[in-house]
Design an enzyme around this catalytic site. Sequence first.
Site, mmCIF file in Angstrom:
data_model
loop_
_atom_site.group_PDB
_atom_site.id
_atom_site.type_symbol
_atom_site.label_atom_id
_atom_site.label_comp_id
_atom_site.label_asym_id
_atom_site.label_seq_id
_atom_site.Cartn_x
_atom_site.Cartn_y
_atom_site.Cartn_z
ATOM 1 C CG HIS A 467 -36.442 1.497 37.425
ATOM 2 N ND1 HIS A 467 -35.337 1.688 38.123
ATOM 3 C CD2 HIS A 467 -35.862 0.989 36.129
ATOM 4 C CE1 HIS A 467 -34.306 1.444 37.737
ATOM 5 N NE2 HIS A 467 -34.516 1.203 36.371
ATOM 6 C CD GLU A 468 -37.545 -0.321 33.334
ATOM 7 O OE1 GLU A 468 -37.106 0.307 32.021
ATOM 8 O OE2 GLU A 468 -36.883 -1.249 33.899
ATOM 9 C CG HIS A 471 -35.253 4.069 32.478
ATOM 10 N ND1 HIS A 471 -33.795 4.863 33.085
ATOM 11 C CD2 HIS A 471 -35.148 2.832 32.871
ATOM 12 C CE1 HIS A 471 -32.977 3.998 33.628
ATOM 13 N NE2 HIS A 471 -33.870 2.667 33.599
ATOM 14 C CG HIS A 477 -29.870 2.499 36.207
ATOM 15 N ND1 HIS A 477 -29.404 1.961 35.164
ATOM 16 C CD2 HIS A 477 -31.183 2.366 36.252
ATOM 17 C CE1 HIS A 477 -30.301 0.900 34.610
ATOM 18 N NE2 HIS A 477 -31.410 1.167 35.401
#
Length: 797
Positions: A467-468, A471, A477
């Site tokens: 998930h990071e 980014h 998100h």
Amino acid sequence: MPSFLKDHLSLRRRSKASGVAAATPEASTEASNSSGNSSNDGDANEQPANKSTSTLSSWFDRGSPPTTLSSTKSKSASNLVGLNGNGTKTPPSVAGSTRTSRPRMASSHSSRYSLIGMPQQDGEPAPRQTPATSPFAPRVLSVSDGSWVHQKVLLIYGECADTARPLDGTISVNHHQDGFPPTQWPVSDSYFKALVHLQPGPNRLRLDFTSPKLSTPNGQLQTHSSWISVNFLPLISSPPLHLCILVAKDSPETYDAVPERIKKEGNNLATAIRKFRVAAYLWQAFTAEQMNRNGFGRRCYRYEEEWQPGSLSWRDMEIGTMRNEAKIHVIRLKETVKEIQDLDVAQQNKAATHKGRLFKIASEAVKNYFSPRPGQKEYVSCMFLDTHWDKSAGTVRGHAALGGGDDNLKLAIFGSHCLQSYPAHIEEVVPAFTDCTRTDTDHVANDCNDAGSNWEAANIGIGAHLHETGHLLGCPHQENGIMLRGYVKLNRTFTTREPYSTRTKQQGQRLCKPDDETHWHRLDVLRFRFHPCFGLPTDAAIHPDPSIQVWSVDNGAVMVTAATGVAWIELFPEGDDVCHHWIEYLDKSGSPAGAPRQISVTEQSLRDHLPEKKRKKKLKLKVFSCGGSEHTVPDFSELTNKEGKVKLPDGRPGFKSSKLGFSQMNGSQPQELMLGTCAKQPKFLRSLRIFHGRGIDGIEFFYEDGFSELFGKRGGKPSLFELDTKKAETVLGFHLRAGQWIDGIQVLTSTGRRSEIFGNATGGSGHTLIPPRGYGIAGVYGSCGAWIDGFGLIIAR
């Protein structure tokens, strides 16, 4: 001595190169029996790494692997026959193959140097499908025969037998020319998933299915086999995603683990590297499969690799096999363990006052380690090794889950508090994601109470770190998927059955099919399609200017222009924090060549894409180009209302473009300038004088009668750019370097000339302001503080 052996020896005495002896059954059996695995670890200083807590109670340890063709026949290359010279794809015979003639020499008509299996060209027949040997043979559904992929570890799924009459069993994946140890994967209700290790070039893979329900009358397991060819083309033309482990300067170089894990597999830096490497290959396999499901092929980012002792298979470690595998950079920090584990920088500590400190520490360390050159952007995903669960404080020290960065470094950071639950080898992937061992909070963390068992901890650790990493690749998100909290279901991507969940207090999914898995959101996939890390050698060259411009024009319409093509628009009615509604402008190929360079939209046409209850709310837009840039319109209504329109001195209507710069400097004041070319008695523009330093202070326009007009202020260094009046040269537009303010500017003319870039040529990001077709520059507007911090054009027909 058997007669055929005498003949063979006789042939060898006459000429070593005159013939090739046929393989014998006895020789095949002997070769098979001599290929057993050693039980010793390749590193005498470490605990055996071929088993972990997750494997001890797994299906791998309940008995010997099922008998397959590879375990009863020779493991020579003849059992995994590759593509032959004429491109046919016939399964090899069980007994092996025999060469009956010497290979012919290469000629001008030879295919010796051809790339077998290249993507189809116009007029070529479809790839031949390899026939299966029985109705129970595995059928791969995710990859077609002869496909091209670009990652070392490929995720496949498919079916065995008739799904209406489901069977459980085991799939054995036998790799090309035995270049990687065979791996076994469970079959549940006739459905399987597997991770396949690929060698560069063509890979001929054999899949063997066995099931206790398909045994012969004498109790022998029947093997049902199929073959598939996959071509692996490694990528080196795109920037890599670097993987780093950050270690404090006085670190003991260990991570949190329960005593049983430490005893069986260790918890040192070497084990951490192996686990992080497998997690990274799981990210890559998952992402490539998601790209393919969204119609963009298996394009994916790449890792920097190095020649090193292989660790993707535990058998590689036993025998010391060398392989090209993802490099894990170990970066020694200048900070101590005490500083890293300070509660005041722990992200999960509510009382912490410097929660972003770990990101700054990582950023400085990574920049010092890689020392990127100006303009060289690095993509780095990091793990802090010295993360520690503090039970008394109820906080994970030395951990922060963050992703982002600046123009030179895109960075993601995460902790090692879930690392003990990661698989250390490909053979441990299924056991790791099905291990129901409860999390012992005396020794390790239960992150956000979503990691109550080992398999759930693996989801949180591997998935949240992904998930990071999303980014750092530019993803915000989303409403669902990995960029929300969809990673709590990451296990379903790699397993066919899900165990009991302490998070939901329910028995897991019985059969995990694609619709049950987590995913990258469609908007994430669109970002990846045009991200530089996802580029392919076959991609056409793209225009160097990725910028997007938005222009209000006649009849309440708005034009969007992008030299690289308009890819999609995201709609944010007031109150929406994430995007729920968007409009795509790509064709089925997803290529920038099929995207429009200019589109026209109206407020009504955009609001028609919203639910009825949101159509009257303030509407924000984000427009994305195929060059990877985005442009935000905070309030679409402002572009089409009276504030977006002006009346020119000659009576014509003028329209404002969207503005560059934030107009937020101290003392910043709005400015607007109509050019003399639009006066009632038009004046011919002769030259421009730009005042600049580290930014643009002002622009002065000079006309043929000696009159001049100033936008901004005089200051810094003045530079003159003269137009060629003999050729009736005019200003066509501007190329700007802009971020919070206007860093630099370049004048573009109607004859194709470009001035130098005045000001800071590398500040901000590039934007080209050229009015859409049918319009010209009538003026400029924006704002100015210490220097110009807002700039836009006024256009007219």
